[in-house]
Design an enzyme around this catalytic site. Structure first.
Site, mmCIF file in Angstrom:
data_model
loop_
_atom_site.group_PDB
_atom_site.id
_atom_site.type_symbol
_atom_site.label_atom_id
_atom_site.label_comp_id
_atom_site.label_asym_id
_atom_site.label_seq_id
_atom_site.Cartn_x
_atom_site.Cartn_y
_atom_site.Cartn_z
ATOM 1 N N LYS A 165 -6.142 6.160 -9.401
ATOM 2 C CA LYS A 165 -5.951 7.153 -10.230
ATOM 3 C C LYS A 165 -7.114 7.376 -11.314
ATOM 4 O O LYS A 165 -7.703 8.230 -11.604
ATOM 5 C CB LYS A 165 -4.802 7.053 -11.143
ATOM 6 C CG LYS A 165 -4.241 8.267 -12.039
ATOM 7 C CD LYS A 165 -2.809 7.746 -12.091
ATOM 8 C CE LYS A 165 -2.176 8.560 -13.158
ATOM 9 N NZ LYS A 165 -0.598 8.382 -13.355
ATOM 10 N N GLU A 220 -10.345 -4.129 -9.542
ATOM 11 C CA GLU A 220 -10.027 -4.802 -8.150
ATOM 12 C C GLU A 220 -10.650 -3.726 -7.238
ATOM 13 O O GLU A 220 -11.200 -4.094 -6.453
ATOM 14 C CB GLU A 220 -8.503 -4.997 -8.024
ATOM 15 C CG GLU A 220 -8.040 -6.005 -8.829
ATOM 16 C CD GLU A 220 -7.436 -5.793 -10.096
ATOM 17 O OE1 GLU A 220 -7.902 -4.490 -10.811
ATOM 18 O OE2 GLU A 220 -6.507 -6.629 -10.640
ATOM 19 N N GLY A 245 1.581 5.548 -11.268
ATOM 20 C CA GLY A 245 1.066 4.803 -10.168
ATOM 21 C C GLY A 245 2.178 4.119 -9.067
ATOM 22 O O GLY A 245 2.215 4.534 -7.819
ATOM 23 N N ARG A 246 3.160 3.642 -9.559
ATOM 24 C CA ARG A 246 4.211 3.192 -8.682
ATOM 25 C C ARG A 246 5.240 4.156 -8.161
ATOM 26 O O ARG A 246 6.214 3.772 -7.437
ATOM 27 C CB ARG A 246 4.970 1.964 -9.601
ATOM 28 C CG ARG A 246 5.625 2.301 -10.720
ATOM 29 C CD ARG A 246 5.841 1.326 -11.548
ATOM 30 N NE ARG A 246 6.497 1.537 -13.092
ATOM 31 C CZ ARG A 246 5.637 1.725 -14.021
ATOM 32 N NH1 ARG A 246 4.302 1.599 -13.833
ATOM 33 N NH2 ARG A 246 6.241 2.230 -15.199
ATOM 34 N N GLU A 279 7.960 -3.235 -13.296
ATOM 35 C CA GLU A 279 6.914 -2.768 -14.122
ATOM 36 C C GLU A 279 7.534 -1.690 -15.006
ATOM 37 O O GLU A 279 7.174 -1.402 -16.000
ATOM 38 C CB GLU A 279 5.787 -1.953 -13.359
ATOM 39 C CG GLU A 279 4.692 -1.922 -13.799
ATOM 40 C CD GLU A 279 3.293 -1.634 -12.974
ATOM 41 O OE1 GLU A 279 2.775 -2.729 -12.492
ATOM 42 O OE2 GLU A 279 3.112 -0.487 -12.852
ATOM 43 N N HIS A 339 17.713 -18.299 6.919
ATOM 44 C CA HIS A 339 17.393 -19.547 7.277
ATOM 45 C C HIS A 339 16.142 -20.114 6.256
ATOM 46 O O HIS A 339 15.620 -21.149 6.298
ATOM 47 C CB HIS A 339 16.523 -19.626 8.591
ATOM 48 C CG HIS A 339 17.484 -19.312 9.677
ATOM 49 N ND1 HIS A 339 18.150 -20.229 10.484
ATOM 50 C CD2 HIS A 339 17.962 -18.125 10.196
ATOM 51 C CE1 HIS A 339 19.121 -19.749 11.286
ATOM 52 N NE2 HIS A 339 18.796 -18.395 11.189
ATOM 53 N N LYS A 348 -5.466 -6.155 -17.678
ATOM 54 C CA LYS A 348 -6.705 -5.284 -17.347
ATOM 55 C C LYS A 348 -7.842 -5.602 -18.248
ATOM 56 O O LYS A 348 -9.136 -6.048 -17.864
ATOM 57 C CB LYS A 348 -6.580 -3.824 -17.123
ATOM 58 C CG LYS A 348 -5.724 -3.409 -16.097
ATOM 59 C CD LYS A 348 -5.756 -1.865 -15.784
ATOM 60 C CE LYS A 348 -4.720 -1.581 -14.608
ATOM 61 N NZ LYS A 348 -4.474 -0.172 -14.512
HETATM 62 O O1 F6P Z 1 -0.586 -2.284 -11.852
HETATM 63 C C1 F6P Z 1 -0.777 -1.444 -13.172
HETATM 64 C C2 F6P Z 1 -1.149 -0.066 -12.493
HETATM 65 O O2 F6P Z 1 -1.547 0.566 -13.841
HETATM 66 C C3 F6P Z 1 -0.280 0.590 -11.688
HETATM 67 O O3 F6P Z 1 0.772 1.440 -12.311
HETATM 68 C C4 F6P Z 1 -1.440 1.436 -10.793
HETATM 69 O O4 F6P Z 1 -0.554 1.852 -9.698
HETATM 70 C C5 F6P Z 1 -2.393 0.345 -10.686
HETATM 71 O O5 F6P Z 1 -2.449 -0.157 -12.073
HETATM 72 C C6 F6P Z 1 -3.819 0.701 -10.004
HETATM 73 O O6 F6P Z 1 -4.401 1.903 -11.167
HETATM 74 P P1 F6P Z 1 -5.358 2.789 -10.420
HETATM 75 O O7 F6P Z 1 -4.787 3.768 -9.698
HETATM 76 O O8 F6P Z 1 -5.832 3.520 -11.641
HETATM 77 O O9 F6P Z 1 -6.387 1.986 -9.924
#
Ligand code: F6P
Length: 545
Positions: A207, A213, A267-268, A353, A384, A512
């Site tokens: 987003k 990452e 995001g989630r 979250e 198991h 972050k």
């Molecule tokens: O893990 C936290 C978060 O803000 C999520 O809600 C989101 O999906 C993810 O980081 C990744 O963020 P982005 O889509 O901006 O890379």
């Protein structure tokens, strides 16, 4: 208008629940199930049968939980969410993941702006792109058709898509889909090692397009691609899903291969949007659309059903009963299909979250428990592994059992075995095994009296372990969409009752920021500004890396 700020523990229903809890806390499910009105514990909806009979609940507790939902303004909150009111108040946003799965037969107004035309337009773009990649019309820089797709994203930009792609593997297109999420370079290189750059398409899903990452992984992959196919290949091998046009352009992505995201979708909760591009490619657009329509059906059910017959509301109240009255710390989710092996991980983000909050909607520290800890794995594998603790451990762990009437391949013999475990486990968790039953069993096995006395206590099962059964006809894209939406709405209802904001995630944002600060120090080779433990560990890392 903002959400009501009602402290749940101060409601009339909560007080009544507390006193009723002390009366029935030791009641046995096997007795309750005989006296409760069975109609109150079963909901049949579309392909779903939800049975909550195997719980430490009676009719009175259930009706008080419905009163709690009413007193906390659940129905009003649902209208606010669907009416695009700013219910994500700390980020000043509406919450409209339900809008992106619209069936198109309605207007969804955000202010004066109807969102439906742009949602349908984006869907069309996803469809065209998907069809063109699958039909080999869109090709790589050396004119070869794509065989592999790599989704580069993390959190909501990864967990939803990977869970759905795994869940719908049976419906796969000709493309192989891979997911890179962790900033761990080994993870990226392990995936790249088996890929051919000429036939691989990469989708960067972020987003913000600033997440450490995702951007690191995208850069590593870009270098890998450029080193074998040259700089010009980037425009043919990368697509992006993001709101950050400037950064996408800098990265070198073709504007035709850019898919939008909106700030009113968290995001989630975003797998229904362009974030689901990898799902569409993996299973074909029509299956992706079926997934959306299944979720849309659940939205309608959630919006229009009475409290008593509303699946997400009922499940959220059962969960609150254990979390806040029995003080259970965790809940397990056990799908009896290998296809749903990523569901618990997906739900961990969605639930924890969203509802892992300790400040209420008035900004006050909370004095009661909120977010459940979620874990689980597929049945029968989990039987198991950790079922020992659920059956005979000291902790009370309510479980959701998810099963399907029909398998996807036509092997009913194995499916009957799988499902006999499904039914047998919930029954055994409820009934347990009494001392007399154990003694009779041991006696008939011809064991000595001495051994019988020794072994009996270890073989007794207390039982009285609660489960919800969610029995679905078949694992289709529609039913999967409904199942995911069911959990999304459950999360929302719990957040409303707990008087928290479910749609922000400030705790993750902090992580972050901190990581980039530490990275600067590592890169500058100078570490001194932390506590003694962190300074020591960082210096140890620097001297060995
Ligand atoms: O893990 C936290 C978060 O803000 C999520 O809600 C989101 O999906 C993810 O980081 C990744 O963020 P982005 O889509 O901006 O890379």
């Amino acid at each position: 208008m903002s959400l009501k700020k009602i402290v749940p523990t101060k409601t009339k229903a909560w007080k009544l629940l507390e006193s009723h809890f002390s009366e029935i806390k030791s009641a046995e499910i096997k007795d309750l199930i005989r006296t409760n009105n069975p109609d109150n514990y079963k909901i049949n909806w579309e392909d779903f049968t939800v049975d909550i009979s195997k719980n430490r609940l009676d009719d009175k507790a259930l009706s008080l939980l419905f009163e709690l939902a009413s007193e906390c303004g659940v129905e009003e909150a649902i209208s606010k969410q669907f009416n695009a009111e700013i219910i994500n108040e700390t980020e000043n946003r509406a919450v409209l993941h339900t809008a992106i799965r619209t069936d198109g037969n309605e207007k969804i107004l955000l202010g004066n702006n109807d969102l439906v035309p742009s949602i349908i337009q984006t869907r069309k773009k996803i469809q065209e792109f998907t069809d063109d990649v699958i039909s080999k019309k869109i090709k790589g820089s050396t004119n070869k058709a794509f065989t592999d797709i790599v989704n580069i994203g993390i959190g909501g930009s990864d967990l939803g898509p990977v869970m759905v792609v795994e869940a719908l593997k049976h419906y796969s297109s000709r493309l192989k889909t891979h997911f890179v999420s962790n900033v761990d370079g080994d993870h990226v290189l392990e995936i790249l090692k088996d890929l051919n750059p000429e036939t691989t398409l990469f989708i960067v899903v972020s987003k913000t397009f600033t997440t450490q990452e995702t951007i690191s992984n995208a850069s590593t992959i870009k270098n890998w691609l450029v080193s074998s196919l040259g700089q010009k290949s980037v425009i043919k091998h990368f697509a992006a899903v993001s709101t950050n046009q400037k950064e996408i352009q800098k990265f070198g992505i073709d504007p035709d291969f850019v898919f939008p995201m909106n700030d009113w979708v968290g995001g989630r909760f975003s797998l229904w949007s362009s974030v689901g591009l990898s799902i569409s490619l993996a299973v074909g657009y029509l299956n992706f659309e079926k997934l959306l329509m299944g979720a849309n059906k659940m939205d309608l059910h959630f919006k229009t059903s009475s409290l008593e017959k509303n699946i997400p509301i009922v499940l959220s109240l059962v969960s609150i009963w254990y979390n806040n009255f029995f003080k259970c710390e965790t809940e397990a989710v056990i799908p009896y299909t290998q296809y749903l092996h990523r569901l618990p991980a997906y739900l961990q983000q969605a639930i924890m979250e969203s509802n892992g909050k300790s400040v209420d909607r008035s900004g006050n520290k909370i004095s009661y428990q909120t977010g459940n800890i979620i874990w689980g794995d597929t049945g029968t594998n989990s039987q198991h592994a950790f079922f020992q603790l659920i059956h005979q451990g000291t902790k009370l762990i309510p479980c959701d059992f998810i099963g399907f009437n029909k398998p996807l391949y036509k092997d009913n013999t194995q499916h009957d075995k799988l499902m006999s475990n499904f039914f047998a486990q919930t029954e055994a968790l409820m009934m347990g095994k009494t001392k007399i039953e154990v003694e009779n069993e041991l006696t008939s096995s011809g064991i000595s009296k001495e051994n019988l006395t020794f072994l009996t206590p270890f073989k007794v099962f207390e039982g009285n372990k609660p489960t919800n059964t969610i029995l679905i006809n078949r694992l289709t894209p529609e039913n999967l969409g409904s199942l995911i939406a069911m959990y999304e709405h459950k999360i929302f209802v719990q957040g409303i009752i707990w008087n928290i904001f479910s749609y922000d995630q400030w705790g993750v944002e902090l992580g972050k920021q901190l990581a980039s600060k530490v990275l600067k120090e590592i890169e500058g080779n100078s570490v001194s500004k932390h506590d003694s433990s962190t300074n020591y560990l960082l210096n140890k890392y620097l001297s060995n890396s």
